[in-house]
Design a protein around this motif. Sequence first.
Motif, mmCIF file in Angstrom:
data_model
loop_
_atom_site.group_PDB
_atom_site.id
_atom_site.type_symbol
_atom_site.label_atom_id
_atom_site.label_comp_id
_atom_site.label_asym_id
_atom_site.label_seq_id
_atom_site.Cartn_x
_atom_site.Cartn_y
_atom_site.Cartn_z
ATOM 1 N N PHE A 29 0.828 -1.212 0.000
ATOM 2 C CA PHE A 29 0.000 0.000 0.000
ATOM 3 C C PHE A 29 0.863 1.262 0.000
ATOM 4 N N ASN A 30 1.922 1.267 0.809
ATOM 5 C CA ASN A 30 2.763 2.459 0.944
ATOM 6 C C ASN A 30 3.383 2.887 -0.379
ATOM 7 N N ILE A 31 3.881 1.911 -1.147
ATOM 8 C CA ILE A 31 4.535 2.253 -2.414
ATOM 9 C C ILE A 31 3.492 2.552 -3.493
ATOM 10 N N LEU A 32 2.569 1.638 -3.702
ATOM 11 C CA LEU A 32 1.651 1.773 -4.829
ATOM 12 C C LEU A 32 0.613 2.878 -4.610
ATOM 13 N N PHE A 33 -0.013 2.901 -3.437
ATOM 14 C CA PHE A 33 -1.094 3.865 -3.224
ATOM 15 C C PHE A 33 -0.570 5.225 -2.773
ATOM 16 N N ILE A 34 0.262 5.242 -1.714
ATOM 17 C CA ILE A 34 0.679 6.527 -1.144
ATOM 18 C C ILE A 34 1.535 7.319 -2.129
ATOM 19 N N LEU A 35 2.593 6.697 -2.655
ATOM 20 C CA LEU A 35 3.439 7.420 -3.609
ATOM 21 C C LEU A 35 2.674 7.724 -4.892
ATOM 22 N N GLY A 36 1.794 6.809 -5.303
ATOM 23 C CA GLY A 36 0.987 7.063 -6.485
ATOM 24 C C GLY A 36 0.075 8.264 -6.295
ATOM 25 N N ALA A 37 -0.607 8.325 -5.152
ATOM 26 C CA ALA A 37 -1.514 9.442 -4.872
ATOM 27 C C ALA A 37 -0.754 10.755 -4.755
ATOM 28 N N CYS A 38 0.386 10.740 -4.067
ATOM 29 C CA CYS A 38 1.194 11.963 -3.918
ATOM 30 C C CYS A 38 1.691 12.465 -5.265
ATOM 31 N N ALA A 39 2.120 11.547 -6.143
ATOM 32 C CA ALA A 39 2.616 11.947 -7.463
ATOM 33 C C ALA A 39 1.503 12.539 -8.312
ATOM 34 N N LEU A 40 0.267 12.068 -8.133
ATOM 35 C CA LEU A 40 -0.857 12.662 -8.855
ATOM 36 C C LEU A 40 -1.136 14.077 -8.361
ATOM 37 N N VAL A 41 -0.965 14.305 -7.054
ATOM 38 C CA VAL A 41 -1.151 15.646 -6.496
ATOM 39 C C VAL A 41 -0.091 16.591 -7.047
ATOM 40 N N SER A 42 1.160 16.132 -7.030
ATOM 41 C CA SER A 42 2.273 16.929 -7.546
ATOM 42 C C SER A 42 3.451 15.997 -7.804
ATOM 43 N N PRO A 43 4.082 16.067 -8.990
ATOM 44 C CA PRO A 43 5.238 15.206 -9.273
ATOM 45 C C PRO A 43 6.287 15.322 -8.163
ATOM 46 N N LEU A 44 6.849 14.184 -7.759
ATOM 47 C CA LEU A 44 7.774 14.134 -6.627
ATOM 48 C C LEU A 44 9.215 14.074 -7.107
ATOM 49 N N VAL A 45 10.037 14.949 -6.576
ATOM 50 C CA VAL A 45 11.476 14.905 -6.850
ATOM 51 C C VAL A 45 12.104 13.907 -5.888
ATOM 52 N N VAL A 46 12.883 12.982 -6.426
ATOM 53 C CA VAL A 46 13.475 11.910 -5.620
ATOM 54 C C VAL A 46 14.911 12.267 -5.255
ATOM 55 N N ALA A 47 15.218 12.274 -3.969
ATOM 56 C CA ALA A 47 16.578 12.539 -3.517
ATOM 57 C C ALA A 47 17.499 11.394 -3.924
ATOM 58 N N VAL A 48 18.719 11.729 -4.343
ATOM 59 C CA VAL A 48 19.679 10.714 -4.780
ATOM 60 C C VAL A 48 19.981 9.731 -3.654
ATOM 61 N N GLN A 49 19.944 10.229 -2.402
ATOM 62 C CA GLN A 49 20.207 9.357 -1.246
ATOM 63 C C GLN A 49 19.270 8.162 -1.230
ATOM 64 N N LEU A 50 18.003 8.374 -1.610
ATOM 65 C CA LEU A 50 17.039 7.272 -1.625
ATOM 66 C C LEU A 50 17.466 6.178 -2.594
ATOM 67 N N ILE A 51 17.960 6.587 -3.768
ATOM 68 C CA ILE A 51 18.357 5.625 -4.801
ATOM 69 C C ILE A 51 19.622 4.882 -4.384
ATOM 70 N N ARG A 52 20.520 5.597 -3.754
ATOM 71 C CA ARG A 52 21.810 4.992 -3.390
ATOM 72 C C ARG A 52 21.736 4.165 -2.116
ATOM 73 N N ARG A 53 20.854 4.557 -1.184
ATOM 74 C CA ARG A 53 20.872 3.895 0.122
ATOM 75 C C ARG A 53 19.538 3.277 0.511
ATOM 76 N N GLU A 54 18.496 4.100 0.659
ATOM 77 C CA GLU A 54 17.263 3.619 1.290
ATOM 78 C C GLU A 54 16.504 2.585 0.462
ATOM 79 N N VAL A 55 16.327 2.836 -0.848
ATOM 80 C CA VAL A 55 15.581 1.866 -1.658
ATOM 81 C C VAL A 55 16.330 0.535 -1.752
ATOM 82 N N PRO A 56 17.664 0.525 -2.021
ATOM 83 C CA PRO A 56 18.377 -0.760 -1.973
ATOM 84 C C PRO A 56 18.271 -1.443 -0.611
ATOM 85 N N PHE A 57 18.284 -0.650 0.470
ATOM 86 C CA PHE A 57 18.161 -1.237 1.811
ATOM 87 C C PHE A 57 16.764 -1.822 2.001
ATOM 88 N N MET A 58 15.734 -1.110 1.511
ATOM 89 C CA MET A 58 14.370 -1.632 1.589
ATOM 90 C C MET A 58 14.246 -2.950 0.832
#
Length: 367
Positions: free
Chosen positions: A80-109
């Motif tokens: 739910f968190n990825i598909l619904f929450i991020l999906g809904a937020c992106a529809l409200v306004s496109p989200l800029v993704v911090a590079v830290q998320l790509i390098r650290r948090e998403v791989p850790f997740m």
Amino acid sequence: MNLFVFGLMFGGLIFLATGGELLVRGASRLAALAGISPLVIGLTVVSFGTSSPELAVSIQASLAGKSDIAVGNVVGSNIFNILFILGACALVSPLVVAVQLIRREVPFMIAVSLLLIGQAFDGAISWFDGFILFSLLIGYIIWSIYASRQEREEVIAEYAQEFGSTKLPAQQRGMVLLLNIGLIVVGLVLLAIGSDWLVEGATSLARAFGVSDVVIGLTIVAAGTSLPEVVASIVATLKRERDIAIGNAIGSNIFNILGILGLSALVTPGGLTVAPSVVAFDLPVMIAVAFAALPIFISGLSINRWEGLLFLAYYVAYTAYLILAATQHDALPFFSSVMVLFVLPITAVTLSILLIHALRRRDWVKA
């Protein structure tokens, strides 16, 4: 009765909106005062706080011997968190993704999701498995705060520009710090009460219309424990605190696995049992969703509206499958065939193309 139900739902919505506003306001200013980036506050304070309903439900279910609810609650919330929450937020306004998320948090997740399915493969999450998960959570918190402190000067400069001088007297600084912690606590309490009222009212209304308990559990109750995350992330998006919005969703997924399942396994005699259906279907879906976030994040370092719509469409499809399977509806075989033969392969090809283009540009490496 109907007036009471509608009043309960309306009151819940008011509490959710107010709680989300206070939580985001307190979190963003606390981040600036402490010299910690809003992303880390979103990944830790906000995400852990908004995951408290899942924590309460899972521990209560574990101690009552209902491990299926505890595990299913976490797995369903992560999807739910990825598909619904991020999906809904992106529809409200496109989200800029911090590079830290790509390098650290998403791989850790992704890594902790793979660890979880490895632990659950034998049908149980033992006490020792829970100890490993909870220990990783402690290490993750320490690591996140340490990494964020390296950005202290940049964060302090941003605070000075938005809120004024950072050189506050010690007494005044302490009062401002306590005020913002208070805003976070009050916001979390209002979110918890609001989500409980809204779920109770919606459940009563659904039963009045003859909706079965199975469908109510798979939809209203399942989404209800994630309402604080939804509201906090959407409010953060509207206030242009997008690091908090994205960090809340990713951080909640990490906390759900390491904190909620880890602690539930530690306090439950004999650990948690995991249903074969969860290992065979729901956990692989959770991992697929975690992997799918990576090419979406890397492509342009943002989540665009069409990508948000894609996330939402897949959450609707996942929920529809659960309802059809639970009710053994006649449409289940046709729905499954369409998803397996057409939708999933097309999505896999699209995500692969996005990932290849992003890796060629290497924007996320240079940033």
